[in-house]
Scaffold this motif. Structure first.
Motif, PDB file in Angstrom:
ATOM      1  N   GLU A  44      74.264  33.990  91.081  1.00 45.60           N
ATOM      2  CA  GLU A  44      72.986  33.655  91.717  1.00 45.60           C
ATOM      3  C   GLU A  44      73.136  33.662  93.239  1.00 45.60           C
ATOM      4  OE1 GLU A  44      69.844  32.430  90.591  1.00 45.60           O
ATOM      5  OE2 GLU A  44      70.268  33.015  88.521  1.00 45.60           O
ATOM      6  N   ALA A  69      73.342  37.177  94.403  1.00 47.96           N
ATOM      7  CA  ALA A  69      72.030  37.827  94.392  1.00 47.96           C
ATOM      8  C   ALA A  69      71.215  37.459  95.635  1.00 47.96           C
ATOM      9  CB  ALA A  69      71.270  37.435  93.123  1.00 47.96           C
ATOM     10  N   ILE A  70      71.338  36.208  96.080  1.00 49.99           N
ATOM     11  CA  ILE A  70      70.625  35.799  97.298  1.00 49.99           C
ATOM     12  C   ILE A  70      71.141  36.592  98.492  1.00 49.99           C
ATOM     13  CG2 ILE A  70      70.171  33.891  98.885  1.00 49.99           C
ATOM     14  CD1 ILE A  70      70.420  31.982  96.479  1.00 49.99           C
ATOM     15  N   LYS A  79      72.529  39.534  98.429  1.00 50.94           N
ATOM     16  CA  LYS A  79      72.056  40.919  98.286  1.00 50.94           C
ATOM     17  C   LYS A  79      70.611  41.050  98.757  1.00 50.94           C
ATOM     18  CE  LYS A  79      75.644  42.988  96.384  1.00 50.94           C
ATOM     19  NZ  LYS A  79      76.352  44.096  97.089  1.00 50.94           N
ATOM     20  N   GLU A  80      69.808  40.039  98.459  1.00 43.70           N
ATOM     21  CA  GLU A  80      68.403  40.087  98.875  1.00 43.70           C
ATOM     22  C   GLU A  80      68.284  40.041 100.395  1.00 43.70           C
ATOM     23  OE1 GLU A  80      64.207  37.802  97.789  1.00 43.70           O
ATOM     24  OE2 GLU A  80      65.905  37.752  96.382  1.00 43.70           O
ATOM     25  N   GLU A 132      70.492  41.336 102.438  1.00 43.02           N
ATOM     26  CA  GLU A 132      70.847  42.696 102.861  1.00 43.02           C
ATOM     27  C   GLU A 132      69.661  43.645 102.696  1.00 43.02           C
ATOM     28  OE1 GLU A 132      74.204  43.586 100.452  1.00 43.02           O
ATOM     29  OE2 GLU A 132      75.648  42.544 101.745  1.00 43.02           O
ATOM     30  N   VAL A 133      68.970  43.517 101.568  1.00 48.20           N
ATOM     31  CA  VAL A 133      67.790  44.359 101.332  1.00 48.20           C
ATOM     32  C   VAL A 133      66.722  44.086 102.385  1.00 48.20           C
ATOM     33  CG1 VAL A 133      65.875  44.792  99.739  1.00 48.20           C
ATOM     34  CG2 VAL A 133      68.217  44.610  98.868  1.00 48.20           C
ATOM     35  N   ASP A 134      66.542  42.808 102.731  1.00 44.94           N
ATOM     36  CA  ASP A 134      65.551  42.433 103.736  1.00 44.94           C
ATOM     37  C   ASP A 134      65.883  43.051 105.086  1.00 44.94           C
ATOM     38  OD1 ASP A 134      63.215  40.500 104.386  1.00 44.94           O
ATOM     39  OD2 ASP A 134      64.716  39.980 105.894  1.00 44.94           O
ATOM     40  N   SER A 165      65.114  46.819 104.847  1.00 44.29           N
ATOM     41  CA  SER A 165      63.681  47.121 104.768  1.00 44.29           C
ATOM     42  C   SER A 165      62.996  46.991 106.120  1.00 44.29           C
ATOM     43  CB  SER A 165      63.007  46.197 103.755  1.00 44.29           C
ATOM     44  OG  SER A 165      63.053  44.855 104.197  1.00 44.29           O
ATOM     45  N   VAL A 198      64.675  34.810 103.536  1.00 44.49           N
ATOM     46  CA  VAL A 198      64.902  34.907 102.093  1.00 44.49           C
ATOM     47  C   VAL A 198      64.972  33.526 101.449  1.00 44.49           C
ATOM     48  CG1 VAL A 198      66.572  35.600 100.330  1.00 44.49           C
ATOM     49  CG2 VAL A 198      66.002  37.171 102.194  1.00 44.49           C
ATOM     50  N   SER A 209      60.845  33.614 101.009  1.00 42.73           N
ATOM     51  CA  SER A 209      60.778  34.396  99.773  1.00 42.73           C
ATOM     52  C   SER A 209      61.136  33.555  98.545  1.00 42.73           C
ATOM     53  CB  SER A 209      61.713  35.607  99.846  1.00 42.73           C
ATOM     54  OG  SER A 209      61.371  36.444 100.917  1.00 42.73           O
ATOM     55  N   MET A 210      62.250  32.825  98.623  1.00 45.72           N
ATOM     56  CA  MET A 210      62.719  32.077  97.463  1.00 45.72           C
ATOM     57  C   MET A 210      62.200  30.651  97.430  1.00 45.72           C
ATOM     58  SD  MET A 210      66.581  33.527  96.927  1.00 45.72           S
ATOM     59  CE  MET A 210      66.416  33.252  95.169  1.00 45.72           C
TER      60      MET A 210
END
Length: 437
Positions: free
Chosen positions: A158, A161-162, A164-165, A167-169, A172, A189, A193-194
């Protein structure tokens, strides 16, 4: 949403209950190691289940055993795994805050499950008038229910995953990896987001890591730890220190001045620590690059210690709810004037008191030379009416406490000796009371 890390941590460098947790070991403490090495503690603490099972970790076998036996094994393994994770044989940088706290969560959940199972068995026995045995049940699914349907590795994923999110942010938004941009992305994030937020009411649901990762609502120290763990996965080192009643964190840098430069209305230090930096009543508002360099950086063991100290206070407060304002050391002061006996001990909530003791046991593994912590631990055992163990802990404490504290403890320990004898006398079926004077 900015990250607020203000907390009532009662500073790691003061006692849990207004006495210091001193990291500087006096020479007279050196011989105490014979009492408090992990191996010795494991040997000494082989007492009944709800105390501190610390047997060597072994694979938990779930098939064909009773729920009670299963939870006993989980309790024992969780404590041993925690002890191994924070072992002083390991380098501090190699300690995983997340793993250590998830072992704490596992022990907590197994303890709650064990007591729930005991209650269910008692209720069933009362209804049917016969003893119910659950031996031979297949509990292959039970292991996954200890931590809300996931195991420790799942909860670590978990956190992965945070990260990774984040990194995606960053990708983007087509921005670089400048420090301020990374921290803004982490905040975005986590808190937008979360929806992670600080709990307004501190209770068990927001004081264990797996619960906070699930509910997104937690105590300040746990939000700080999650922040540190996420940034570590992004190869960004976050450090921290106790400042007054706050635990503040910031990115490790060789140029501390950049932490206090204001961009778009916020400094890097403010971005990470949130509103407490702007609060004129907080010591955090007085910090600058020079004073920041003078702070003692908390090690991973220190941070785990701060968390456990908070956990002890939480469960002690809940345990003593019916006797508002009761301090652990309250019985020590009037010991010359009152008639201390078992019946005079205030009735506390036993489950929360045991949880406070369990957290104290883990903190003693981290700080075996802390006489004030050992005193508080001994007093909790007294309130639990475990007089023999209380005498042992308080006697060790007396050997290393300042002289004035030892003089206060001595008459109390003498009375505990008599209470222990009286308890043993009654357990053999004898009636009457020993006179405690």
């Amino acid at each position: 949403m900015l990250f607020a890390s203000h907390m009532t941590c009662s500073s790691f460098y003061r006692s849990l209950f207004r006495s210091g947790i001193d990291l500087n070991v006096d020479k007279k403490f050196k011989n105490l190691s014979i009492f408090t090495t992990p191996a010795t503690m494991i040997k000494q603490n082989k007492r009944r289940l709800v105390s501190s099972p610390m047997a060597a970790a072994a694979p938990v076998k779930t098939g064909g055993c009773s729920p009670l036996k299963y939870y006993q094994e989980v309790l024992s393994a969780a404590r041993a795994n925690f002890t191994q994770e924070i072992s002083f044989q390991c380098k501090d940088k190699d300690i995983s805050l997340a793993k250590a706290l998830l072992h704490v969560s596992t022990e907590y959940e197994a303890f709650i499950a064990y007591n729930r199972e005991m209650d269910a068995n008692s209720f069933q026995n009362e209804r049917e008038g016969s003893e119910v045995s659950s031996e031979g049940l297949d509990l292959s699914q039970t292991e996954s229910t200890i931590l809300a349907g996931k195991n420790i590795e799942d909860w670590l994923l978990e956190l992965d995953a945070i990260a990774k999110e984040v990194e995606v942010d960053l990708i983007s938004r087509d921005i670089g990896c400048h420090l301020i941009e990374v921290l803004e992305a982490v905040n975005s994030v986590l808190f937008e987001s979360m929806g992670f937020k600080r709990s307004t009411v501190v209770d068990s649901s927001c004081s264990y890591l797996h619960s906070v990762l699930s509910s997104k609502c937690g105590s300040a120290i746990l939000l700080s730890i999650i922040y540190i763990e996420v940034c570590r996965r992004l190869n960004l080192t976050i450090v921290g220190s106790c400042v007054g009643e706050d635990f503040l964190i910031w990115p490790q840098t060789e140029n501390p001045e950049e932490l206090f430069k204001v961009n778009s209305g916020h400094s890097l230090f403010g971005i990470v620590n949130g509103r407490c930096v702007d609060n004129p009543k907080s010591k955090a508002s007085d910090l600058n690059s020079n004073s920041l360099m003078g702070l003692d950086i908390a090690t991973n063991r220190d941070i785990i210690g701060i968390y456990l100290a908070n956990l002890i206070r939480l469960h002690w407060k809940r345990a003593s709810r019916m006797t508002h304002g009761l301090m652990l050391t309250s019985p020590l002061r009037p010991v010359h004037d009152d008639k201390t006996d078992g019946s005079s001990i205030p009735l506390l909530r036993p489950q929360d008191l045991r949880l406070a003791i369990m957290a104290s046991e883990k903190l003693l593994i981290l700080q075996p030379h802390n006489w004030a912590l050992r005193r508080d631990h001994g007093m909790m055992l007294y309130f639990m009416r475990e007089y023999g163990e209380a005498v042992q802990e308080l006697s060790i404490c007396m050997a290393f406490a300042p002289e004035e504290e030892a003089e206060i403890l001595e008459p109390f320990v003498e009375k505990l000796h008599l209470l222990r004898i009286e308890s043993s006398w009654k357990s053999l079926g004898h009636k009457g009371h020993l006179k405690v004077t």
